[in-house]
Design an enzyme around this catalytic site. Structure first.
Site, PDB file in Angstrom:
ATOM      1  N   ILE A 185       0.882  -1.160   0.000  1.00 35.54           N
ATOM      2  CA  ILE A 185       0.000   0.000   0.000  1.00 35.54           C
ATOM      3  C   ILE A 185       0.918   1.208   0.000  1.00 35.54           C
ATOM      4  O   ILE A 185       1.857   1.287   0.798  1.00 35.54           O
ATOM      5  CB  ILE A 185      -0.946  -0.009   1.214  1.00 35.54           C
ATOM      6  CG1 ILE A 185      -1.886   1.203   1.189  1.00 35.54           C
ATOM      7  CG2 ILE A 185      -0.194  -0.088   2.524  1.00 35.54           C
ATOM      8  CD1 ILE A 185      -2.968   1.168   2.271  1.00 35.54           C
ATOM      9  N   SER A 186       0.698   2.128  -0.910  1.00 34.22           N
ATOM     10  CA  SER A 186       1.631   3.239  -1.097  1.00 34.22           C
ATOM     11  C   SER A 186       1.666   4.180   0.106  1.00 34.22           C
ATOM     12  O   SER A 186       0.706   4.286   0.879  1.00 34.22           O
ATOM     13  CB  SER A 186       1.248   4.051  -2.343  1.00 34.22           C
ATOM     14  OG  SER A 186       1.391   3.289  -3.514  1.00 34.22           O
ATOM     15  N   GLN A 187       2.786   4.874   0.241  1.00 37.58           N
ATOM     16  CA  GLN A 187       2.961   5.923   1.243  1.00 37.58           C
ATOM     17  C   GLN A 187       1.807   6.932   1.113  1.00 37.58           C
ATOM     18  O   GLN A 187       1.412   7.297  -0.006  1.00 37.58           O
ATOM     19  CB  GLN A 187       4.305   6.605   0.983  1.00 37.58           C
ATOM     20  CG  GLN A 187       4.594   7.827   1.802  1.00 37.58           C
ATOM     21  CD  GLN A 187       5.750   8.626   1.213  1.00 37.58           C
ATOM     22  OE1 GLN A 187       5.980   8.579   0.008  1.00 37.58           O
ATOM     23  NE2 GLN A 187       6.462   9.355   2.044  1.00 37.58           N
TER      24      GLN A 187
END
Length: 216
Positions: free
Chosen positions: A60-62
């Site tokens: 899950i992206s920053q």
């Protein structure tokens, strides 16, 4: 842990504090419960300033990258948007809060099923999800006002550019397997293409016929 407080602090420090100004994006980041899109054991880290593993060698992206990519699409709330790489489903939820209708594609079945379950539980009925190789887009639903690719590609897939409506924007990380640059492609009304570069980034590989051919 009070997730509402953690989410508010995340937005104040990581989103607004780093220059995101789009009110739709900020409000979406304040609303969507990011901790529900990660494994329960990692919920306490959901609002940290980093990507997190979600299984299947994906992440899950920053939070800041989620906000930046969404802001670069210049969404007004009515657009038809394609997301390539559903992953946890978090980015799709943010897009659903900032656009009209979302079409998202995930090639890894367990991730897609998990994301669909969470999105359904939160009432995101405007999100259409299918399990497929999304690197070539979703031709049957094109054109799109905006396209976001949440995995790094060796080059901009021409098939995605062709699925943009006039005035449409495509945001995609482009580069090597180890580092990329965030690129925005705009398909102008006269048919010309504008290419803009944003920030350096590092995403998992876009695997598929219009990306990297394998995970190796």
């Amino acid at each position: 842990m009070n997730f509402d407080i953690a989410r508010k602090r995340m937005v104040e420090s990581q989103i607004i504090g780093r220059g995101i100004t789009d009110r739709r994006v900020i409000e979406a980041m304040l609303k969507v419960p990011r901790h529900l899109f990660v494994e329960e054991a990692m919920a306490a880290q959901a609002y940290s300033d980093s990507p997190l593993p979600i299984g299947e060698k994906q992440t899950i992206s920053q939070p800041f990258m989620v906000a930046l990519m969404t802001e670069l699409l210049h969404l007004k709330g009515t657009e038809k948007v394609l997301e390539v790489g559903t992953g946890s489903g978090y980015q799709a939820a943010i897009l659903a809060e900032t656009a009209g209708r979302v079409y998202t594609v995930e090639r890894i079945r367990p991730l897609a099923l998990r994301a669909r379950k969470v999105l359904d539980s939160l009432g995101y009925l405007t999100i259409n999800l299918k399990i497929d190789d999304g690197s070539g887009g979703w031709e049957g639903e094109a054109p799109f006002d905006a396209i976001m690719v949440t995995a790094g590609a060796p080059e901009v897939p021409q098939s995605l550019v062709e699925q943009l409506a006039p005035g449409g924007r495509l945001v995609i990380p482009v580069g090597s397997q180890f580092e990329q640059v965030l690129v925005r492609i705009t398909r102008n009304a006269d048919g010309t293409i504008t290419h803009e570069e944003s920030v350096g980034c590092r995403f998992v590989k876009l695997v598929g016929k219009c990306g990297w051919l394998s995970e190796e």
